[in-house]
Write a protein that holds these residues in place. Structure first.
Motif, mmCIF file in Angstrom:
data_model
loop_
_atom_site.group_PDB
_atom_site.id
_atom_site.type_symbol
_atom_site.label_atom_id
_atom_site.label_comp_id
_atom_site.label_asym_id
_atom_site.label_seq_id
_atom_site.Cartn_x
_atom_site.Cartn_y
_atom_site.Cartn_z
ATOM 1 N N PHE A 267 0.836 -1.208 0.000
ATOM 2 C CA PHE A 267 0.000 0.000 0.000
ATOM 3 C C PHE A 267 0.866 1.251 0.000
ATOM 4 O O PHE A 267 0.617 2.196 -0.763
ATOM 5 C CB PHE A 267 -0.918 -0.033 1.217
ATOM 6 C CG PHE A 267 -1.634 1.262 1.496
ATOM 7 C CD1 PHE A 267 -2.730 1.641 0.743
ATOM 8 C CD2 PHE A 267 -1.207 2.096 2.535
ATOM 9 C CE1 PHE A 267 -3.390 2.845 1.000
ATOM 10 C CE2 PHE A 267 -1.863 3.282 2.799
ATOM 11 C CZ PHE A 267 -2.954 3.657 2.032
ATOM 12 N N LEU A 268 1.900 1.287 0.811
ATOM 13 C CA LEU A 268 2.750 2.471 0.894
ATOM 14 C C LEU A 268 3.571 2.671 -0.366
ATOM 15 O O LEU A 268 3.906 3.805 -0.716
ATOM 16 C CB LEU A 268 3.665 2.357 2.119
ATOM 17 C CG LEU A 268 2.959 2.354 3.475
ATOM 18 C CD1 LEU A 268 3.969 2.318 4.612
ATOM 19 C CD2 LEU A 268 2.026 3.545 3.624
ATOM 20 N N GLU A 269 3.920 1.583 -1.057
ATOM 21 C CA GLU A 269 4.585 1.731 -2.351
ATOM 22 C C GLU A 269 3.700 2.503 -3.326
ATOM 23 O O GLU A 269 4.158 3.397 -4.038
ATOM 24 C CB GLU A 269 4.910 0.345 -2.925
ATOM 25 C CG GLU A 269 6.111 -0.330 -2.294
ATOM 26 C CD GLU A 269 7.417 0.252 -2.777
ATOM 27 O OE1 GLU A 269 7.492 0.616 -3.969
ATOM 28 O OE2 GLU A 269 8.352 0.350 -1.974
ATOM 29 N N PHE B 148 -5.511 14.217 -2.063
ATOM 30 C CA PHE B 148 -4.702 13.054 -1.694
ATOM 31 C C PHE B 148 -5.591 11.926 -1.191
ATOM 32 O O PHE B 148 -5.426 10.769 -1.568
ATOM 33 C CB PHE B 148 -3.691 13.477 -0.629
ATOM 34 C CG PHE B 148 -2.662 12.436 -0.296
ATOM 35 C CD1 PHE B 148 -1.954 11.775 -1.294
ATOM 36 C CD2 PHE B 148 -2.370 12.126 1.024
ATOM 37 C CE1 PHE B 148 -0.995 10.817 -0.988
ATOM 38 C CE2 PHE B 148 -1.415 11.181 1.348
ATOM 39 C CZ PHE B 148 -0.723 10.524 0.336
ATOM 40 N N TYR B 149 -6.576 12.271 -0.369
ATOM 41 C CA TYR B 149 -7.470 11.237 0.152
ATOM 42 C C TYR B 149 -8.314 10.607 -0.956
ATOM 43 O O TYR B 149 -8.548 9.394 -0.957
ATOM 44 C CB TYR B 149 -8.392 11.794 1.237
ATOM 45 C CG TYR B 149 -9.482 10.805 1.593
ATOM 46 C CD1 TYR B 149 -9.174 9.649 2.307
ATOM 47 C CD2 TYR B 149 -10.788 10.994 1.152
ATOM 48 C CE1 TYR B 149 -10.157 8.707 2.597
ATOM 49 C CE2 TYR B 149 -11.773 10.058 1.441
ATOM 50 C CZ TYR B 149 -11.445 8.924 2.161
ATOM 51 O OH TYR B 149 -12.407 7.984 2.436
ATOM 52 N N GLN B 150 -8.781 11.403 -1.910
ATOM 53 C CA GLN B 150 -9.569 10.851 -3.011
ATOM 54 C C GLN B 150 -8.775 9.782 -3.759
ATOM 55 O O GLN B 150 -9.317 8.729 -4.113
ATOM 56 C CB GLN B 150 -9.997 11.972 -3.960
ATOM 57 C CG GLN B 150 -10.994 12.947 -3.371
ATOM 58 C CD GLN B 150 -11.312 14.094 -4.312
ATOM 59 O OE1 GLN B 150 -10.942 14.075 -5.498
ATOM 60 N NE2 GLN B 150 -11.995 15.112 -3.815
ATOM 61 N N CYS B 151 -7.504 10.053 -3.986
ATOM 62 C CA CYS B 151 -6.657 9.069 -4.663
ATOM 63 C C CYS B 151 -6.463 7.831 -3.800
ATOM 64 O O CYS B 151 -6.487 6.701 -4.310
ATOM 65 C CB CYS B 151 -5.315 9.692 -5.010
ATOM 66 S SG CYS B 151 -5.398 11.084 -6.160
ATOM 67 N N LEU B 152 -6.279 8.026 -2.494
ATOM 68 C CA LEU B 152 -6.087 6.887 -1.600
ATOM 69 C C LEU B 152 -7.363 6.064 -1.470
ATOM 70 O O LEU B 152 -7.298 4.828 -1.361
ATOM 71 C CB LEU B 152 -5.627 7.364 -0.216
ATOM 72 C CG LEU B 152 -4.287 8.103 -0.165
ATOM 73 C CD1 LEU B 152 -3.866 8.318 1.289
ATOM 74 C CD2 LEU B 152 -3.208 7.351 -0.911
ATOM 75 N N GLU B 153 -8.505 6.713 -1.492
ATOM 76 C CA GLU B 153 -9.771 5.979 -1.417
ATOM 77 C C GLU B 153 -9.932 5.069 -2.630
ATOM 78 O O GLU B 153 -10.352 3.906 -2.506
ATOM 79 C CB GLU B 153 -10.936 6.957 -1.328
ATOM 80 C CG GLU B 153 -12.292 6.293 -1.151
ATOM 81 C CD GLU B 153 -13.412 7.299 -1.065
ATOM 82 O OE1 GLU B 153 -14.425 7.017 -0.393
ATOM 83 O OE2 GLU B 153 -13.288 8.391 -1.684
ATOM 84 N N ASP C 51 -9.979 0.857 -2.719
ATOM 85 C CA ASP C 51 -11.071 0.114 -3.362
ATOM 86 C C ASP C 51 -10.547 -0.897 -4.366
ATOM 87 O O ASP C 51 -11.141 -1.963 -4.550
ATOM 88 C CB ASP C 51 -12.030 1.090 -4.064
ATOM 89 C CG ASP C 51 -12.834 1.913 -3.077
ATOM 90 O OD1 ASP C 51 -12.945 1.489 -1.910
ATOM 91 O OD2 ASP C 51 -13.335 2.988 -3.465
ATOM 92 N N ARG C 52 -9.418 -0.582 -5.008
ATOM 93 C CA ARG C 52 -8.943 -1.414 -6.099
ATOM 94 C C ARG C 52 -7.794 -2.335 -5.717
ATOM 95 O O ARG C 52 -7.511 -3.303 -6.423
ATOM 96 C CB ARG C 52 -8.502 -0.519 -7.260
ATOM 97 C CG ARG C 52 -9.619 0.351 -7.814
ATOM 98 C CD ARG C 52 -9.114 1.395 -8.791
ATOM 99 N NE ARG C 52 -8.396 0.809 -9.912
ATOM 100 C CZ ARG C 52 -7.871 1.526 -10.909
ATOM 101 N NH1 ARG C 52 -7.986 2.841 -10.892
ATOM 102 N NH2 ARG C 52 -7.242 0.935 -11.893
ATOM 103 N N PRO D 81 -8.066 1.212 7.158
ATOM 104 C CA PRO D 81 -9.486 1.533 6.963
ATOM 105 C C PRO D 81 -9.654 2.929 6.370
ATOM 106 O O PRO D 81 -9.103 3.909 6.882
ATOM 107 C CB PRO D 81 -10.062 1.443 8.379
ATOM 108 C CG PRO D 81 -9.129 0.520 9.111
ATOM 109 C CD PRO D 81 -7.774 0.790 8.540
ATOM 110 N N ALA D 82 -10.397 3.010 5.275
ATOM 111 C CA ALA D 82 -10.541 4.284 4.566
ATOM 112 C C ALA D 82 -11.160 5.356 5.449
ATOM 113 O O ALA D 82 -10.793 6.535 5.361
ATOM 114 C CB ALA D 82 -11.388 4.078 3.304
ATOM 115 N N ALA D 83 -12.113 4.977 6.298
ATOM 116 C CA ALA D 83 -12.762 5.957 7.166
ATOM 117 C C ALA D 83 -11.760 6.591 8.123
ATOM 118 O O ALA D 83 -11.820 7.804 8.398
ATOM 119 C CB ALA D 83 -13.902 5.288 7.940
#
Length: 340
Positions: A159-161, A209-214, A218-219, A226-228
């Motif tokens: 995920f961090l990559e 940044f959060y929109q991209c991480l969300e 999802d994918r 946790p996204a929340a």
């Protein structure tokens, strides 16, 4: 027979996720150690193996590819590392006379290698960078700071990559429409230059940044926070840097509880069951050192007796057992011959 029932219970547990990983590993060990296993039966072997998976001891002294193969393995490794070395962080605690409080990244890496001999230094350095925020890898770190940073870097490594790639694109003014998800399962990802966070006033817009991480969460087929909780974390700032985000992840107790491998920071050095075992061990060592055989010179009165009790080691892969058994047969007198 009791064993088939136990195997069925353990298989039901393992079948929740990644059952093929554990079945393949169990069969591989079964074939590798079939001569030893034939002495007590295949059913008992599978019972012991899946009980060790359930207890989280199956990752001890295993190769890194297996340690990081599943989320359960990673959580088990984190929990084992904490339980084995938590006394390192007891500044002024009961065992502080035999423990160091602050260690370097290299020293923490040596501790990790005691549990996983081929653990990569790269992950240790990345965890240290979260704490230190620079390249001063020789600086000292507290156990708690390193542990929570290491948890994030180790458990969410893929995920961090991807987060690093997204952050670089946003810094360059690009809109990362395509989410980059690592596909390697070996843990050896391609090298990427760390984002430049030298100026704390720089960074990217937190909401974008959060929109991209969300979208990434999802994918992605890998574990993600946790996204929340990530949304709540980023909603408190207008802009964020990459390492500022990593620090926030490491310090967020909600994410720590969701991951479930480590206790809250306030309870990090509390482990009553382990404390009882340590107290028993200290008492045994003290008792045998005081009751050693007397000598005419009196200089060796406090030398521990040779037949001190063995401490049972945790579960190990079966291919280690024959060697350990052979080494333990009738060699005590020879190994102590140098005590003068």
């Amino acid at each position: 027979s009791l064993y088939p029932n136990s195997v069925s219970y353990c298989l039901l547990f393992a079948a929740q996720r990644h059952v093929l990983t554990y079945m393949e590993d169990a069969v591989s060990q079964l074939l590798e150690n079939r001569e030893d296993i034939s002495q007590y039966g295949i059913a008992r072997f599978f019972t012991e193996y899946f009980n060790s998976v359930r207890q989280g001891t199956h990752i001890l002294f295993r190769e890194f590819n297996f340690v990081q193969a599943t989320p359960h393995n990673r959580a088990s490794f984190l929990r084992t590392f904490w339980r084995c070395f938590r006394t390192v962080g007891k500044n002024g605690g009961k065992y502080s006379r035999i423990c160091c409080y602050l260690l370097t990244a290299q020293e923490y890496h040596c501790l990790l290698q005691l549990l996983c001999p081929d653990f990569p230094m790269e992950l240790t350095q990345k965890a240290a960078r979260i704490v230190l925020m620079d390249d001063a890898v020789d600086c000292l770190m507290s156990f708690s700071d390193f542990l929570f940073a290491f948890q994030i870097q180790f458990y969410y490594s893929e995920f961090l990559e991807s987060v690093a790639a997204i952050y670089q694109d946003l810094l360059a003014g690009k809109n990362p429409n395509t989410v980059i998800v690592p596909t390697s399962s070996s843990g050896q990802h391609r090298q990427r230059q760390p984002p430049n966070d030298c100026n704390p006033l720089e960074g990217v817009e937190a909401s974008l940044f959060y929109q991209c991480l969300e979208s990434l969460c999802d994918r992605s087929k890998y574990s993600c926070p946790p996204a929340a909780l990530v949304k709540e974390m980023l909603s408190n700032a207008q802009r964020t840097t990459f390492y500022g985000f990593l620090v926030a992840l490491a310090k967020d107790q909600g994410i720590n509880r969701a991951l479930g491998a480590l206790p809250d920071k306030g309870d990090l050095f509390l482990d009553p069951a382990m404390d009882q075992e340590l107290e028993k061990l200290v008492a045994q060592v003290s008792r045998f050192s005081m009751s050693g055989p007397a000598s005419s010179s009196g200089d060796t009165a406090n030398v521990p007796v040779r037949n001190s009790p063995r401490i049972n080691s945790p579960w190990k892969p079966l291919h280690h057992r024959r060697k350990m058994d052979a080494e333990s047969e009738g060699s005590n007198e020879e190994t102590d011959s140098s005590e003068n």
